[in-house]
Scaffold this active site. Structure first.
Site, PDB file in Angstrom:
ATOM      1  N   VAL A 130     -15.513   7.637   7.776  1.00 38.65           N
ATOM      2  CA  VAL A 130     -15.884   9.050   7.911  1.00 38.65           C
ATOM      3  C   VAL A 130     -17.244   9.259   8.578  1.00 38.65           C
ATOM      4  CG1 VAL A 130     -17.078   9.361   5.689  1.00 38.65           C
ATOM      5  CG2 VAL A 130     -15.679  11.236   6.633  1.00 38.65           C
ATOM      6  N   TYR A 131     -18.051   8.191   8.746  1.00 40.60           N
ATOM      7  CA  TYR A 131     -19.362   8.335   9.397  1.00 40.60           C
ATOM      8  C   TYR A 131     -19.170   8.489  10.902  1.00 40.60           C
ATOM      9  CZ  TYR A 131     -21.147   6.210   4.994  1.00 40.60           C
ATOM     10  OH  TYR A 131     -21.426   5.907   3.683  1.00 40.60           O
ATOM     11  N   SER A 132     -19.595   9.523  11.567  1.00 42.71           N
ATOM     12  CA  SER A 132     -20.344  10.682  11.110  1.00 42.71           C
ATOM     13  C   SER A 132     -19.568  11.964  11.439  1.00 42.71           C
ATOM     14  CB  SER A 132     -21.705  10.699  11.796  1.00 42.71           C
ATOM     15  OG  SER A 132     -21.497  10.551  13.219  1.00 42.71           O
TER      16      SER A 132
END
Length: 316
Positions: free
Chosen positions: A52-54
């Site tokens: 999920v980054y970023s």
């Protein structure tokens, strides 16, 4: 750099994990490569990221951090020198969220592709998914381990009860168990880990990798008044909650021990975590190569029992 065992996984890791959430967000690709070269040269071989980054950055879809790490490992040919941790389960949009087996099977392939590797050393459930039976999630991880795509699994943002339940289910069904737990824990935030969760980790020999180890930068000491909030993109968002009498007491305690040890407050705050018997490796990040020296200094700093106790008291 002396390594520590990560739970019962067979993996050994440095006493500090480098957090890669800044890659593709506050640090561009070229600067990320420079940072990664520096941390690896200094022996900080344990890298933590997530699919999920970023995603929170406008125009991003998630996977930006993994993509940069993958390009770097490919360019340097150094995959065998890195202990790579990533995560699955946060909302990636389009219904891609949670810990259902079919989603994990897809998500791991996406992470492997972005990371340009055949395997992930530590694959973590980024947050609990109470809508999916834990047996199903652990069975999905079992398939990945047997296929050689994952070496060990970990959890993040689980309650003590749910972590214990997962461990019990793994034992009863011959499934892989969570070898690590990733809780928020720092001098500024102790309540979410100390107590029940800590007891579960200690009783079951689960490795602990702490996030927000520097309280979003508050424990570096660079934020001491409202006028300091603008010093970083996350300052105004994260720091105000620490600006209270307790926060000022913590900074004063850090200043005192920093003066005694000739170390920076950030190094002292990290060394305090490393001195806790149940903590395997705090996660800390940097946005510039020169900041890596502080992280390395923390791994070399041994606080006395008295210094740890004074910091305990200051942050009580």
């Amino acid at each position: 750099m002396k390594h520590r065992a990560l739970g019962r996984s067979g993996l050994t890791v440095p006493p500090l994990c480098f957090g890669c959430n800044v890659f593709g967000w506050t640090v561009d690709e070229t600067s990320s490569f420079r940072l990664l070269d520096t941390v690896l040269d200094q022996g900080l071989t344990f890298l933590d990221t997530a699919d999920v980054y970023s995603r929170w950055v406008p125009g991003h879809s998630g996977g930006e951090s993994e993509t940069i790490i993958g390009k770097w490992m490919k360019a340097r040919g150094n995959r065998n020198r890195v202990i790579l941790a990533t995560k699955v389960g946060m909302d990636m949009g389009g219904g891609n969220v949670g810990l259902k087996p079919d989603y994990i099977a897809r998500a791991v392939e996406d992470s492997l592709r972005r990371l340009q590797t055949d395997f992930i050393d530590l694959y973590q459930s980024h947050k609990d998914d109470e809508t999916t039976p834990q047996e199903e999630t652990l069975a999905a991880y079992d398939k990945l381990i047997k296929a050689g795509k994952v070496r060990a699994i970990g959890a993040s943002n689980f309650s003590a009860e749910r972590l214990q339940s997962a461990l019990d289910i793994a034992k009863a069904n011959g499934l892989p168990r969570y070898e690590s737990m990733q809780p928020e824990y720092s001098l500024a935030e102790r309540s979410s880990y100390e107590g029940a969760l800590q007891r579960v980790c200690e009783a079951n020999d689960v490795g602990v990798i702490t996030f927000f180890s520097l309280a979003a930068g508050f424990l570096t000491g660079k934020y001491r008044s409202e006028s300091d909030f603008a010093k970083s993109p996350r300052g105004a968002r994260s720091i105000p909650k620490y600006m209270n009498p307790r926060g000022m007491r913590i900074l004063a305690g850090l200043d005192e021990v920093a003066a005694e040890t000739r170390a920076e407050p950030a190094a002292v705050a990290l060394a305090w975590l490393m001195a806790k018997p149940s903590v395997t490796a705090p996660i800390a990040s940097a946005t510039r190569p020169e900041q890596v020296a502080t992280l390395v200094a923390a791994t070399e700093l041994e606080l006395s029992k008295d210094q740890v106790e004074r910091l305990d008291a200051a942050s009580a």
